[in-house]
Enzyme design. Structure first.
Site, PDB file in Angstrom:
ATOM      1  N   GLU A  30      -2.919 -14.360 -17.379  1.00 54.43           N
ATOM      2  CA  GLU A  30      -3.823 -15.110 -16.554  1.00 54.43           C
ATOM      3  C   GLU A  30      -4.393 -16.260 -17.030  1.00 54.43           C
ATOM      4  O   GLU A  30      -4.991 -16.461 -18.016  1.00 54.43           O
ATOM      5  CB  GLU A  30      -5.004 -14.040 -16.145  1.00 54.43           C
ATOM      6  N   ILE A  75      -2.575  -9.995  -6.079  1.00 54.44           N
ATOM      7  CA  ILE A  75      -1.044  -9.337  -5.989  1.00 54.44           C
ATOM      8  C   ILE A  75      -0.606  -9.026  -7.324  1.00 54.44           C
ATOM      9  O   ILE A  75      -0.322  -7.713  -7.516  1.00 54.44           O
ATOM     10  CB  ILE A  75      -0.244 -10.404  -5.471  1.00 54.44           C
ATOM     11  N   HIS A  93     -23.182  15.378   2.867  1.00 55.50           N
ATOM     12  CA  HIS A  93     -22.789  15.811   1.479  1.00 55.50           C
ATOM     13  C   HIS A  93     -22.192  16.944   1.416  1.00 55.50           C
ATOM     14  O   HIS A  93     -22.137  17.697   2.256  1.00 55.50           O
ATOM     15  CB  HIS A  93     -24.211  16.355   0.691  1.00 55.50           C
ATOM     16  N   GLY A 124      -0.719 -17.158  -6.204  1.00 61.30           N
ATOM     17  CA  GLY A 124      -1.284 -17.798  -4.895  1.00 61.30           C
ATOM     18  C   GLY A 124      -0.301 -18.035  -3.978  1.00 61.30           C
ATOM     19  O   GLY A 124       0.903 -17.999  -4.266  1.00 61.30           O
ATOM     20  N   ARG A 125      -0.829 -18.337  -2.702  1.00 59.59           N
ATOM     21  CA  ARG A 125       0.081 -18.737  -1.618  1.00 59.59           C
ATOM     22  C   ARG A 125      -0.183 -19.907  -0.934  1.00 59.59           C
ATOM     23  O   ARG A 125      -1.345 -20.479  -0.902  1.00 59.59           O
ATOM     24  CB  ARG A 125       0.032 -17.512  -0.552  1.00 59.59           C
ATOM     25  N   GLY A 149       9.461 -21.855  16.534  1.00 61.36           N
ATOM     26  CA  GLY A 149       8.606 -22.754  17.223  1.00 61.36           C
ATOM     27  C   GLY A 149       8.005 -23.988  16.575  1.00 61.36           C
ATOM     28  O   GLY A 149       7.920 -23.873  15.289  1.00 61.36           O
ATOM     29  N   LYS A 185       0.919  -1.278   0.000  1.00 65.77           N
ATOM     30  CA  LYS A 185       0.086   0.055  -0.199  1.00 65.77           C
ATOM     31  C   LYS A 185       0.740   1.416  -0.024  1.00 65.77           C
ATOM     32  O   LYS A 185       0.549   2.309  -0.586  1.00 65.77           O
ATOM     33  CB  LYS A 185      -0.950  -0.094   1.134  1.00 65.77           C
ATOM     34  N   ASP A 213      -3.727 -17.405   7.658  1.00 63.97           N
ATOM     35  CA  ASP A 213      -3.580 -17.869   6.425  1.00 63.97           C
ATOM     36  C   ASP A 213      -3.122 -19.370   6.398  1.00 63.97           C
ATOM     37  O   ASP A 213      -3.187 -20.187   5.458  1.00 63.97           O
ATOM     38  CB  ASP A 213      -2.189 -17.285   5.735  1.00 63.97           C
TER      39      ASP A 213
END
Ligand code: FAD
Ligand code: NAD
Length: 475
Positions: A211, A192, A451, A278-279, A122, A58, A319
């Site tokens: 694509e 992305i 407005h 993609g991920r 971890g 961003k 995710d």
């Protein structure tokens, strides 16, 4: 004696660090483990979102948009600037500084909430034990009453185009380029591909996107996707649909991209190639063989609607589990799990998660598309309002796009709201609240909107659902 916590969180992205803070707010002792290391070799909390995703993308979208507007729009406002140039190093310095401030902010928040932020790896062992290996240290075992796994995701690599960080790039590399490539190839016109393609196109790159699907933005409402396709074309993004990458050959200082579509095999050359197809969930070296955690056939950790794994007391969020890969979805799961652990009632409303694509114009939606409502068989009505008829959008010189609302014919419930236009990502929050409260179209119609504001387009689209738009001719 091993350390013991009420909650150990593995992963400090937007899912994990939010879960850790909420659990601490709920009066629990909490440790949050994270191993993220940035390209400068420094560890940082915040995961993909803050370091290599939402925030840096961003930052660049804003810089490139300002550059574009200074070149193409200022004149209309009567502003003369002389030649406008982009200093990529300066732009990247700003991006890195924003990331540093925010990731440092997460470390500060963990501390302020008395969460032990542990830097290292971890691994979940059997019996709710976590093996923690500090950076450059020896493994130690931590006992936990509850474990929350929030290990996130990484980019999918294609066998025909392996990442090399120099010519064939993942999304993180593509955010940290130090010069504008003359020719940029992107594989995947997903979120992305479109966001990063827009950044570098606005800065001067010739961008070609490949694509595989026949439709652009197959997950969006068709009316919105149509406007988007027209806008992207005008912006110079060359998007090839129904095209599948078949190879990428790195030459001395460029890449030859090969793809296949209905017309056969084609090739073109680019200076850099970004793969954005993609991920996939991160589970490498995360789970001991006897941990009892189950993965599905795509590698996601299997959880129920409340993010419980098959092992009592072990949860997984963000995710690395099913559902959209979005920061706000992961954070809400973190809040839910931290509340469930202390016996509070909590849930995530998976039907009301906003999607935003931060291109220019922005694209945002919540709820069902018209195609989905149609397929459900429920009778429906629609209304839309173009930003070209919005006084505020005109004043902003951003009149492309519209708001579209789909409501049930029987009880007037709003089923979906779709926006393409200025600040769509901000505007969508009103629609999210409306759907969360099962609002009717009439509720929106009778709500006073300031407005002049962009939000008036939502008000007018709601009126248009019943052919009562006031500032645009009805059908
Ligand atoms: P992550 O953010 O991936 O964090 C997981 C963390 O766990 C990482 O720090 C990782 O190092 C750590 N970890 C993993 N395994 C271990 C382990 N065994 N031990 C210790 N630490 C471990 N989403 C949006 O909602 N809005 C956007 O605008 C947006 N823009 C994006 C732009 C890009 C370029 C990308 C790539 C993604 C974007 N996303 C966006 C998606 C968003 O970044 C993810 O949905 C979000 O970061 C997922 O959060 P998470 O906490 O589940 O995982
Ligand atoms: P995506 O799933 O959004 O898009 C991948 C695209 O690549 C799809 O359109 C797919 O059809 C295409 N594709 C796949 N294989 C291909 C091939 N071999 N050749 C040509 N095209 C191919 O994935 P992404 O853009 O990599 O983003 C990953 C995740 O990150 C998404 O789930 C998204 O939710 C999240 N994200 C969100 C935001 C946001 O919220 N603004 C921004 C960036 C990323």
């Amino acid at each position: 004696m091993s350390k013991k916590y009420d909650v150990v969180v593995i992963g400090a992205g937007p899912a994990g660090y939010i879960a850790a803070i909420r659990a601490a707010q709920n009066g629990l002792s909490v440790a949050c483990i994270d191993e993220w290391r940035n390209k400068d070799g420094k560890n940082a909390f915040g995961g993909t979102c803050l370091n290599a995703g939402c925030i840096p993308s961003k930052a660049l979208l804003e810089s490139s948009e300002l550059f574009h507007r200074a070149q193409h729009e200022f004149k209309k406002h009567g502003i003369t600037t002389g030649d406008v140039a982009i200093d990529v190093a300066g732009m990247q310095k700003r991006r890195a500084s924003i990331v540093r401030q925010l990731t440092g902010g997460v470390a500060g928040l963990l501390k302020a909430n008395k969460v032990d932020g542990l830097v290292g790896h971890g691994k979940l062992l059997a019996g709710k034990k976590v093996e923690f290996t500090p950076v450059d240290g020896e493994p130690e075992i931590i006992d936990a009453e509850h474990v929350i796994i929030a290990s996130g995701s990484t980019p999918i690599e294609l066998g025909v185009a392996p990442f090399d960080s120099e010519f064939i790039l993942d999304s993180w590399d593509a955010l940290e380029l130090d010069a504008v490539p003359d020719r940029l190839g992107v594989i995947g016109a997903g979120v992305i591909g479109l966001e990063l393609g827009s950044v570098w196109a606005r800065l001067g790159a010739n961008v070609t996107i490949i694509e595989a699907m026949d439709n652009l933005l197959f997950m969006a409402d068709r009316d919105i996707a149509k406007v988007a396709a027209k806008d992207f074309k005008q912006q110079g993004l060359d998007i090839k649909l129904g095209a599948r990458l078949t190879g990428a050959k790195v030459n001395k200082d460029f890449v030859t991209v090969a793809y296949e579509d209905k017309g056969g095999e084609h090739t073109f050359d680019v200076d850099k190639l970004v793969i954005a197809v993609g991920r996939k969930p991160v589970t490498d070296n995360l789970l001991a063989d006897d941990s009892g955690i189950q993965l599905d056939d795509r590698g996601f950790i299997v959880v129920d609607d409340e993010c419980r794994t098959r092992v009592k007391g072990v949860y997984a969020i963000g995710d690395c589990v099913r559902g959209p890969m979005l920061a706000h979805k992961g954070s809400e799961e973190g809040v839910m799990v931290a509340d469930l652990i202390v016996g509070e009632i909590a849930e995530v409303n998976y039907d009301v998660i906003p999607s935003v694509i931060y291109t220019a114009p922005e694209i945002a939606w919540v709820g069902l598309t018209e195609e989905q409502v149609n397929a459900s068989g429920r009778p429906y009505k629609t209304g839309s309002f173009p930003f070209a008829a919005s006084g505020r959008a005109k004043a902003m010189e951003q009149t492309s796009g519209m708001v579209k609302i789909i409501s049930a014919s029987d009880d007037d419930e709003i089923l979906g709201v779709h926006i393409i236009g200025p600040m769509a990502g901000e505007l969508i929050s009103e629609a999210v609240l409306a759907l969360e409260f099962s609002a009717s179209t009439e509720d929106l119609q009778r709500t006073i909107h300031a407005h002049p504001s962009l939000a008036e387009a939502i008000h007018e689209a709601a009126l248009a659902v019943d052919n009562r738009a006031l500032n645009f001719p009805n059908r």
